[in-house]
Design a protein around this motif. Structure first.
Motif, short mmCIF file in Angstrom:
data_model
loop_
_atom_site.label_atom_id
_atom_site.label_comp_id
_atom_site.label_asym_id
_atom_site.label_seq_id
_atom_site.Cartn_x
_atom_site.Cartn_y
_atom_site.Cartn_z
N LYS A 28 0.82 -1.22 0.00
CA LYS A 28 0.00 0.00 0.00
C LYS A 28 0.86 1.27 0.00
O LYS A 28 0.36 2.35 -0.29
CB LYS A 28 -0.94 0.02 1.21
N GLN A 29 2.12 1.14 0.35
CA GLN A 29 3.00 2.29 0.44
C GLN A 29 4.05 2.31 -0.67
O GLN A 29 4.90 3.19 -0.70
CB GLN A 29 3.71 2.31 1.79
N ASP A 30 4.00 1.35 -1.56
CA ASP A 30 4.99 1.23 -2.63
C ASP A 30 4.87 2.42 -3.58
O ASP A 30 3.86 2.60 -4.24
CB ASP A 30 4.75 -0.08 -3.36
N VAL A 31 5.90 3.26 -3.63
CA VAL A 31 5.87 4.44 -4.50
C VAL A 31 6.71 4.26 -5.76
O VAL A 31 6.85 5.19 -6.55
CB VAL A 31 6.33 5.72 -3.74
N ARG A 32 7.23 3.06 -5.97
CA ARG A 32 8.08 2.82 -7.15
C ARG A 32 7.37 3.11 -8.47
O ARG A 32 7.98 3.71 -9.36
CB ARG A 32 8.65 1.41 -7.13
N PRO A 33 6.10 2.74 -8.63
CA PRO A 33 5.43 3.09 -9.91
C PRO A 33 5.36 4.61 -10.14
O PRO A 33 5.54 5.07 -11.27
CB PRO A 33 4.02 2.50 -9.75
N GLU A 34 5.13 5.36 -9.07
CA GLU A 34 5.08 6.83 -9.20
C GLU A 34 6.45 7.40 -9.52
O GLU A 34 6.57 8.33 -10.29
CB GLU A 34 4.52 7.46 -7.92
N ILE A 35 7.47 6.84 -8.92
CA ILE A 35 8.84 7.29 -9.19
C ILE A 35 9.15 7.11 -10.67
O ILE A 35 9.70 7.99 -11.32
CB ILE A 35 9.87 6.53 -8.31
N GLY A 36 8.74 5.96 -11.21
CA GLY A 36 8.97 5.68 -12.62
C GLY A 36 8.28 6.66 -13.55
O GLY A 36 8.76 6.92 -14.66
N LYS A 37 7.17 7.24 -13.11
CA LYS A 37 6.45 8.22 -13.92
C LYS A 37 7.15 9.58 -13.97
O LYS A 37 7.03 10.31 -14.94
CB LYS A 37 5.03 8.44 -13.36
N TYR A 38 7.83 9.95 -12.88
CA TYR A 38 8.35 11.31 -12.73
C TYR A 38 9.86 11.45 -12.78
O TYR A 38 10.38 12.55 -12.82
CB TYR A 38 7.83 11.92 -11.42
N VAL A 39 10.56 10.31 -12.74
CA VAL A 39 12.02 10.35 -12.71
C VAL A 39 12.57 9.57 -13.90
O VAL A 39 12.08 8.49 -14.22
CB VAL A 39 12.54 9.74 -11.38
N ASP A 40 13.59 10.12 -14.52
CA ASP A 40 14.27 9.43 -15.61
C ASP A 40 15.18 8.36 -14.99
O ASP A 40 16.29 8.65 -14.53
CB ASP A 40 15.08 10.43 -16.44
N LEU A 41 14.67 7.13 -14.96
CA LEU A 41 15.39 6.05 -14.28
C LEU A 41 16.69 5.68 -14.98
O LEU A 41 17.63 5.22 -14.34
CB LEU A 41 14.48 4.83 -14.13
N GLU A 42 16.76 5.91 -16.28
CA GLU A 42 18.01 5.65 -17.00
C GLU A 42 19.13 6.59 -16.52
O GLU A 42 20.28 6.17 -16.39
CB GLU A 42 17.81 5.78 -18.50
N LYS A 43 18.77 7.85 -16.25
CA LYS A 43 19.76 8.80 -15.72
C LYS A 43 20.21 8.38 -14.32
O LYS A 43 21.39 8.50 -13.98
CB LYS A 43 19.19 10.21 -15.67
N ALA A 68 14.31 2.56 -9.36
CA ALA A 68 13.14 3.03 -8.60
C ALA A 68 13.23 2.63 -7.13
O ALA A 68 12.94 3.43 -6.24
CB ALA A 68 11.85 2.50 -9.23
N SER A 69 13.65 1.42 -6.85
CA SER A 69 13.79 0.97 -5.45
C SER A 69 14.93 1.71 -4.74
O SER A 69 14.85 1.98 -3.54
CB SER A 69 14.05 -0.53 -5.39
N PHE A 70 15.98 2.02 -5.49
CA PHE A 70 17.09 2.78 -4.94
C PHE A 70 16.61 4.15 -4.47
O PHE A 70 16.89 4.58 -3.36
CB PHE A 70 18.18 2.93 -6.02
N ILE A 71 15.83 4.83 -5.31
CA ILE A 71 15.28 6.14 -4.95
C ILE A 71 14.29 6.00 -3.80
O ILE A 71 14.31 6.79 -2.86
CB ILE A 71 14.60 6.81 -6.16
N GLU A 72 13.44 4.98 -3.86
CA GLU A 72 12.44 4.77 -2.80
C GLU A 72 13.10 4.58 -1.44
O GLU A 72 12.61 5.06 -0.41
CB GLU A 72 11.56 3.57 -3.12
N PHE A 73 14.23 3.89 -1.42
CA PHE A 73 14.96 3.69 -0.17
C PHE A 73 15.26 5.04 0.49
O PHE A 73 15.01 5.23 1.69
CB PHE A 73 16.27 2.92 -0.43
N PHE A 74 15.76 5.99 -0.27
CA PHE A 74 16.12 7.30 0.29
C PHE A 74 14.88 8.10 0.67
O PHE A 74 14.89 8.84 1.66
CB PHE A 74 17.02 8.08 -0.68
N ILE A 75 13.80 7.94 -0.08
CA ILE A 75 12.55 8.61 0.30
C ILE A 75 12.05 8.07 1.63
O ILE A 75 11.67 8.83 2.53
CB ILE A 75 11.48 8.42 -0.80
N ARG A 76 12.07 6.75 1.78
CA ARG A 76 11.60 6.14 3.03
C ARG A 76 12.46 6.54 4.23
O ARG A 76 11.94 6.86 5.30
CB ARG A 76 11.58 4.61 2.90
N LYS A 77 13.76 6.51 4.06
CA LYS A 77 14.64 6.87 5.19
C LYS A 77 14.55 8.35 5.49
O LYS A 77 14.60 8.77 6.65
CB LYS A 77 16.10 6.45 4.91
#
Length: 168
Positions: A28-43, A68-77
């Motif tokens: 319910k808290q997984d934000v990875r799909p949203e991260i993929g919409k707004y962040v250039d994951l290749e960069k 996406a999970s890498f970014i989510e880790f920092f958002i969560r912490k």
């Protein structure tokens, strides 16, 4: 000391918010799909491919988890730090405004933050697909302590209002 209950409203709201958040399964808290919409994951993959952090017994890296999970880790912490920063600040403020000395307010606020951080991680142990981590308690306490120190500087020279018992 005159207890000013309205000063505790932000503390109560934070505690309720943390409890509610800890009651939700990870899905319910997984934000990875949203991260993929707004962040250039290749960069992210290109610019952070060399970054590797060991946290709670596992590697946090773009390679190990994906961008996406890498970014989510920092958002969560960051959320851990920020929410407990707010808890520490408002706890200290409520205690200080209620008439406690700065050092006493800081000590009580610290105990409150540390206790609730430990409780929160324990509570997650009973929530589906959530894992408690001592490292998260450390981040929580660091956020709370940072806020308590900042609040101590802000409120240290403010006089404590003495209330006459005849006027209560």
């Amino acid at each position: 000391m005159k207890l000013k209950l309205y000063q505790w409203i932000p503390v109560l709201l934070i505690v309720i918010g943390v409890f509610y958040s800890s009651s939700q399964p990870y899905q319910k808290q997984d934000v990875r799909p949203e991260i993929g919409k707004y962040v250039d994951l290749e960069k992210v993959e290109k610019n952070f491919s060399d970054v590797k952090i060991h946290y709670a017994g596992s590697e946090v890296s773009v390679e190990a988890r994906g961008a996406a999970s890498f970014i989510e880790f920092f958002i969560r912490k960051g959320a851990h730090f920020t929410v407990f920063f707010a808890l520490g600040f408002f706890s200290f403020r409520a205690l200080r405004i209620s008439g406690n000395r700065t050092w006493k307010s800081a000590a009580i606020a610290f105990v409150l933050v540390a206790s609730y951080a430990a409780f929160d991680e324990t509570h997650q142990n009973f929530t589906e697909n959530r894992t408690p981590h001592v490292e998260d308690v450390v981040i929580d306490i660091t956020g709370g302590t940072t806020a308590i120190l900042l609040a101590s500087l802000i409120y240290r020279n403010r006089p404590i209002k003495k209330t006459s018992y005849r006027n209560v």
